[in-house]
Structures are given as C-alpha cells and as structure tokens.
Design a protein around this motif. Structure first.
Motif, PDB file in Angstrom:
ATOM      1  N   ARG A   1      40.234  39.598  44.079  1.00  0.00           N
ATOM      2  CA  ARG A   1      41.113  39.348  45.218  1.00  0.00           C
ATOM      3  C   ARG A   1      42.442  40.051  44.975  1.00  0.00           C
ATOM      4  N   HIS A   2      42.860  40.804  45.983  1.00  0.00           N
ATOM      5  CA  HIS A   2      44.136  41.508  45.936  1.00  0.00           C
ATOM      6  C   HIS A   2      45.084  40.809  46.892  1.00  0.00           C
ATOM      7  N   GLU A   3      46.322  40.573  46.457  1.00  0.00           N
ATOM      8  CA  GLU A   3      47.266  39.808  47.279  1.00  0.00           C
ATOM      9  C   GLU A   3      47.477  40.436  48.647  1.00  0.00           C
ATOM     10  N   LYS A   4      47.451  41.765  48.714  1.00  0.00           N
ATOM     11  CA  LYS A   4      47.708  42.463  49.969  1.00  0.00           C
ATOM     12  C   LYS A   4      46.430  42.751  50.742  1.00  0.00           C
ATOM     13  N   TYR A   5      45.345  43.124  50.056  1.00  0.00           N
ATOM     14  CA  TYR A   5      44.126  43.580  50.726  1.00  0.00           C
ATOM     15  C   TYR A   5      43.030  42.520  50.809  1.00  0.00           C
ATOM     16  N   GLY A   6      43.240  41.340  50.227  1.00  0.00           N
ATOM     17  CA  GLY A   6      42.225  40.299  50.279  1.00  0.00           C
ATOM     18  C   GLY A   6      41.079  40.568  49.318  1.00  0.00           C
TER      19      GLY A   6
ATOM     20  N   GLU B   1      47.005  43.776  39.577  1.00  0.00           N
ATOM     21  CA  GLU B   1      47.175  43.289  40.941  1.00  0.00           C
ATOM     22  C   GLU B   1      45.985  42.462  41.418  1.00  0.00           C
ATOM     23  N   LEU B   2      44.936  42.379  40.605  1.00  0.00           N
ATOM     24  CA  LEU B   2      43.704  41.707  41.004  1.00  0.00           C
ATOM     25  C   LEU B   2      43.556  40.354  40.315  1.00  0.00           C
ATOM     26  N   THR B   3      42.965  39.435  41.034  1.00  0.00           N
ATOM     27  CA  THR B   3      42.623  38.136  40.463  1.00  0.00           C
ATOM     28  C   THR B   3      41.115  37.949  40.579  1.00  0.00           C
TER      29      THR B   3
END
Length: 223
Positions: A46-51, A88-90
C-alpha cells in the motif's frame, strides 16, 4: 514565577518533545525491520498516495527503488507503472492495529467482546470499524469492533499462482486476466493491463509475447 521555574518548564517541554521524537523513530525502525527484502515480485503493498499497488520486480535496487503497477485506473499522470521507494510502501504483515487495516482485506484474528470470543479465525474488514468472521451458532454474522480484535496474520498470498503454468501462444496470453504476471528465467516480469503488457520501461501486446513460453507467476490481481 522565578527564572528557575521557567527554565524547568522549558526543559520539561523539551524533554516531552524529545520523547515523542524517540517514540516515532522507534516505531519507524520497527516498521522498516518488518519490511520484506527479497521475493517481492507479485506482492501487494500500500502506497500512501497511490493506494494498493502490485510490485513488478524481484527486489529493490541498492537505493531502495522498485517498480510498481496499479490495479485500478493507473497513476495520476496516466502511467500504469512507475518507480517508488520501498520506504514509501507498507506491506500487510506490517499492520499491527485493526483500525489501520484497509476495508476488504482478510486476516486471521482473535476476538473477544467480553461475552463471546473466537480464536485463530478468518475475518474480513467490512467497514472502517467492523470485522465479519462468518456465522455464529444462531446463523447471525459474527461482527467485531476494532477494539475487540487482535490481528494474527494477513490472508493475502505473496504469490497467488502456486500451480505451475506456462503460456506461449497469442491466445493463451490474451486469455490471462488483467493483473496477471508472466516471466521467463532471467527476464523482467510482464504485468497484464488492459490491451497491453507492461514491463520496466516497456510495453507490448499478446502478439509480440507469443512464441516464447513464460511462467504465470500470478493469475489476475489476486483479489
């Protein structure tokens, strides 16, 4: 108020701010320690900006950059693939709080509301505050609030396509659903998007891929 009193209050406030910064750094360090380093190909993140995004490379480069694909309508600039830093990824396994789990994800959970409880049970995050874990003995849905849930592990496979399969012909490539990932040994993977295939820095179609046998690493988006 004496000067000593003022100085004491200033130091106490500074100490409070420093402690908050320490806790933030500890949390960030723990999060990064849980990030997977290898076998990233085909994994959800999951990326905060791109979902929700799909990783389309085996591992990040020495600076932490990797290639990601979008399962939805592409990225804001119209691209279907782009580079992002792994920081940037979770990843699903990094989530520790039920309230942080995105709606629609499935997890193995324990739950207890004081009257009833379940252990090691599959459940789906139905809304921002509610989990559903099948039916109880009365035929009603087992519903649990975030504060009643303890997360165990996400039920999202790293590689949904576990059965060995290859595709070679134009028809076989075209029949794979969007989100599928194919590759041959030593080749960067191709991700199937509407009417085309995406690779790091390149796009192609079923016709151009035909004639080379590639392994199917993921069939569809794995949802």
């Amino acid at each position: 108020m004496t000067n000593n009193r003022k100085r004491l209050e200033q130091l106490q406030e500074q100490a409070k701010q420093l402690q908050e910064q320490i806790e933030q750094l500890k949390a960030e360090e723990a999060r990064e320690a849980k990030q997977p380093r290898d076998n990233l190909l085909g994994r959800w993140a999951r990326h905060e900006k791109y979902g929700h995004v799909l990783i389309a490379c085996q591992h990040a480069d020495e600076r932490g950059w990797l290639f990601i694909a979008s399962p939805d309508d592409g990225f804001p600039d119209g691209a279907n693939g782009r580079y992002a830093n792994q920081r940037e990824l979770t990843f699903p396994e990094q989530t520790t709080r039920p309230q942080d789990v995105p709606v629609g994800e499935a997890w193995l959970i324990d739950a207890d509301d004081g009257d009833d409880s379940i252990t090691n049970t599959p459940a789906v995050k139905e809304s921002t505050s509610l989990w559903i874990a099948g039916e109880n003995n009365n035929g009603d849905e087992n519903a649990w609030a975030n504060h009643e849930v303890t997360l165990i592990t996400p039920l999202i496979p790293a590689r949904p396509q576990d059965t060995p399969e290859t595709v070679t012909t134009e028809e076989e490539y075209g029949a794979l659903p969007e989100g599928s990932v194919v590759a041959e040994p030593g080749e960067n993977p191709w991700v199937h998007l509407p009417f085309r295939w995406l690779q790091e820095g390149a796009t192609t179609d079923d016709v151009m891929l035909a004639g080379t046998a590639r392994h199917v690493l993921r069939r569809g988006w794995g949802e």
